[in-house]
Design an enzyme around this catalytic site. Structure first.
Site, short mmCIF file in Angstrom:
data_model
loop_
_atom_site.label_atom_id
_atom_site.label_comp_id
_atom_site.label_asym_id
_atom_site.label_seq_id
_atom_site.Cartn_x
_atom_site.Cartn_y
_atom_site.Cartn_z
N LYS A 142 0.81 -1.22 0.00
CA LYS A 142 0.00 0.00 0.00
C LYS A 142 0.85 1.27 0.00
CE LYS A 142 -4.37 -1.64 1.90
NZ LYS A 142 -4.16 -3.06 1.69
N ASN A 261 -14.91 -2.92 8.16
CA ASN A 261 -14.18 -2.64 6.94
C ASN A 261 -14.27 -3.75 5.90
OD1 ASN A 261 -13.11 -0.09 7.87
ND2 ASN A 261 -11.76 -1.28 9.19
N GLU A 301 -9.72 0.71 -6.05
CA GLU A 301 -10.73 1.13 -5.09
C GLU A 301 -10.55 2.60 -4.72
OE1 GLU A 301 -11.21 -1.51 -1.82
OE2 GLU A 301 -11.15 -3.31 -3.06
N GLU A 314 -6.74 1.70 -2.78
CA GLU A 314 -5.80 0.62 -3.02
C GLU A 314 -6.15 -0.04 -4.35
OE1 GLU A 314 -6.23 -2.18 0.13
OE2 GLU A 314 -8.25 -2.80 -0.45
N PHE A 374 -22.84 -6.88 14.34
CA PHE A 374 -23.20 -7.00 12.93
C PHE A 374 -22.65 -8.27 12.28
CE2 PHE A 374 -23.21 -2.32 13.60
CZ PHE A 374 -24.58 -2.13 13.46
#
Length: 672
Positions: A142, A261, A301, A314, A374
């Site tokens: 990255k 994420n 992205e 990324e 979640f």
């Protein structure tokens, strides 16, 4: 299927020309797939279509997995942990040699750590299905990818471009950038090794957990820090490039519905982008691909703010989980295109040829409990499994079947459920129907959350961001909240099911037994317990229908009443509902999946309900002094020892499940 085919006059010449085309575009005879689950099955399907034989690798616990059964050959490469099997590069190289595979398709984690072996494969005549080592290395890191993006004139997020050495430096950098910041693994992906920090304490904790997760998932614990863009959309561009300098952008995918994420619901196209922004994002994505001489399918992205400003996040040098929605709206088979590019063929399409036909939505179906953060992982055996393939325009990419085990070693994904429509409303309506018709038993799953998301007014209007779930459910997901009408429909359906079962139990099939007296009963008075309420319900039978009185209102319930089927189509006053009865016992307790959520009810006769008040209730277990893991996993760290005094909120241990690390804290002050 091809309308143009039937317009040809000479069918023989057409068949011959297509056979010649097939043989002239031969690719590989045998391809090894170094992956598992749904993506391995996805690659095998295209290989079969192209006439390519496949070799699957598997761990010992995956010996009966679907991808193993689908492949022409299968070889075990080690025990269950991924580091000893699916990421065991020496074992995979040996399988390539033994099976004489001409090409290899790798999973994402290997791509970043397999680089030294790739050159060896090339020297042995083995082709990698994907970009070359330079592109993988550049985009897999990255830090380097961000620098390359800047040089390619791609919009980037402000942040620190180097490697963060330790927690103290992380705090210093975070203060310089300004909170909130995003701490993430340099070699990461899939939401692993990522933490948002709003202050110094969270930065230190985030550095610790992100580096540990990064080392565990990618074998690389380097981290970077950048400004966290609050409340953005996550929109990505699918690109396709060949070895001849050609590159295309295949439109966008909206991936803003996320938890931890990680994406949960994706769609293509996005409701947010206008043609100008779409083109600008696509052109920047292609510019980045050309800058690193990229050749294969890949994804760039972006984070997009409310003003449609977009920033490079990324680049993923692989086939993304959500690629089916792009295939639906463009008509391309991305796996086939990747194989053709790897063989050296140029792209068959120009940018002007890439359409947006209709709308596609994908829901990631996970073995997770959505009522816990979640979605915390669930394990177990799929005792019953039935995909909703009878629903029109539904695609299911899965790597499991009835009897499969969901274990702690791998990602908890069950499948990718995709629906397609001529427009967004049609695609969403089909998704709603598909979710209602999806049968999954034996593990917890997130169907209820997925269904609530796609019918929520904000989602339907396209008013979404990466904060959608915490904003819509600030106190956590609680399931569907029934309206008064829906509550009456559920009560009427449950009561009708109860009576239908009572009537069935009175019948004797295939025996000469004759009842002493015919039962002429046609009405029942019941008491139904749902949530905190107890409701008197009166049921009367009229042919195959039931008339049910609830709250002084009468509802007509009709069905075929096939109680052996996991799915039951019920019509309530003209409204069709697909329900599932998950559980029942002799004491009248039952669980029914209605509008995606499972509701627990107890149905008793009027007499039994009056007597039930004399039954003693089982006392609830006192768990205030116990720390119990909310999910199965591996204990990777214990921070206390017997005799220690701990305060409320103090870390006791760390549990790793499905490659994610979770800190377990004390619920109260006390002594261990």
């Amino acid at each position: 299927k091809n309308a143009c085919f039937w317009r040809e006059k000479n069918l023989y010449s057409v068949c011959l020309s297509r056979l010649l085309l097939f043989f002239s575009l031969q690719t590989f005879e045998k391809l090894l797939i170094a992956n598992r689950g749904e993506i391995a099955c996805r690659v095998i399907k295209t290989c079969k279509k192209m006439g390519i034989k496949t070799v699957a690798i598997h761990s010992d616990v995956d010996a009966s997995a679907v991808h193993v059964k689908m492949a022409d050959e299968a070889v075990c490469v080690g025990p269950a942990p991924t580091s000893k099997s699916y990421l065991n590069m020496d074992a995979i190289m040996e399988v390539i040699r033994k099976t004489r595979a001409q090409a290899v398709s790798l999973n994402v984690s290997i791509c970043c750590s397999f680089l030294s072996s790739l050159s060896l494969q090339a020297s042995e005549g083995v082709t990698f299905i994907g970009p070359d080592t330079h592109a993988i290395q550049a985009m897999g890191d990255k830090i380097e990818s961000k620098l390359l993006a800047k040089n390619a004139k791609v919009n980037t997020i402000p942040g620190f471009d180097g490697v963060v050495k330790d927690a103290d430096e992380a705090v210093r950098i975070a203060r310089e950038i300004g909170y909130p910041v995003m701490i993430k693994a340099s070699a990461g992906g899939g939401g692993k090794g990522m933490r948002i920090a709003w202050d110094d304490e969270e930065t230190r904790e985030g550095f610790r957990f992100s580096s540990q997760e990064a080392a565990s998932s990618f074998g690389d614990d380097r981290l970077l820090i950048e400004k966290f863009i609050d409340n953005p959309r996550h929109i990505e561009i699918q690109i396709l490039a060949d070895k001849h300098g050609n590159a295309l952008w295949l439109n966008e995918r909206e991936c803003s519905i996320q938890r931890r994420n990680q994406k949960v619901v994706e769609e293509a196209p996005s409701t947010f982008l206008d043609p100008e922004t779409r083109r600008a994002m696509g052109e920047q994505a292609v510019a980045l691909a050309k800058a690193v001489k990229y050749s294969s399918a890949g994804t760039v992205e972006f984070l997009v703010d409310s003003s449609k400003n977009f920033y490079f996040l990324e680049m993923n040098t692989r086939l993304q989980v959500e690629h089916p929605v792009t295939e639906c709206i463009t008509g391309l088979d991305l796996v086939q295109e990747m194989i053709r590019v790897a063989k050296g063929y140029p792209l068959r399409h120009k940018q002007a040829d890439i359409p947006i036909n209709g709308w596609a939505v994908e829901c990631r179906v996970y073995a997770e409990d959505p009522y816990k953060s979640f979605g915390l992982p669930s394990i177990g055996k799929l005792s019953q499994y039935q995909e909703p393939l009878h629903v029109p325009s539904v695609r299911v990419d899965s790597g499991i079947q009835q009897g499969s085990d969901i274990s702690i070693y791998y990602d908890p994904m069950i499948s990718k459920l995709i629906t397609y429509g001529s427009n967004r409303a049609e695609a969403l309506k089909r998704m709603e129907e598909a979710l209602d018709n999806y049968v999954i038993r034996g593990v917890a799953h997130n169907i209820s959350l997925l269904r609530e998301v796609i019918v929520h007014p904000r989602f339907v209007q396209g008013d979404i961001s990466t904060k959608f779930l915490p904003e819509v459910y600030p106190d956590g997901f609680k399931g569907h909240e029934l309206t008064d009408l829906e509550r009456r429909q559920l009560l009427a359906t449950a009561a009708s099911l109860y009576v239908a079962e009572q009537l069935r139990s009175q019948r004797f099939l295939g025996t000469p037994r004759i009842p002493i007296a015919k039962s002429k009963r046609s009405s029942w008075e019941l008491s139904v317990h749902l949530g905190d309420g107890i409701y008197p319900v009166a049921v009367s039978k009229h042919g195959s229908s039931f008339s049910v009185e609830v709250d002084g209102m009468k509802l007509n319930v009709t069905s075929e009443w096939n109680l052996a089927s996991p799915l039951l189509s019920v019509t309530i006053d003209g409204t069709q509902r697909t329900i599932q009865r998950i559980f029942r016992n002799a004491s009248g307790e039952t669980s029914i999946q209605f509008l995606g959520t499972v509701y627990k009810l107890q149905i008793l006769t009027k007499v039994a309900a009056e007597l039930s008040k004399y039954m003693p209730e089982k006392a609830a277990e006192d768990t205030s002094s116990i720390l119990r893991s909310p999910m199965p996993g591996t204990v990777v760290a214990v921070s206390v020892k017997p005799g220690d005094m701990v305060s409320e909120g103090q870390e006791i241990c760390v549990i790793e499940a499905m490659k994610m690390q979770n800190s377990m804290i004390a619920a109260k002050t006390g002594k261990v």
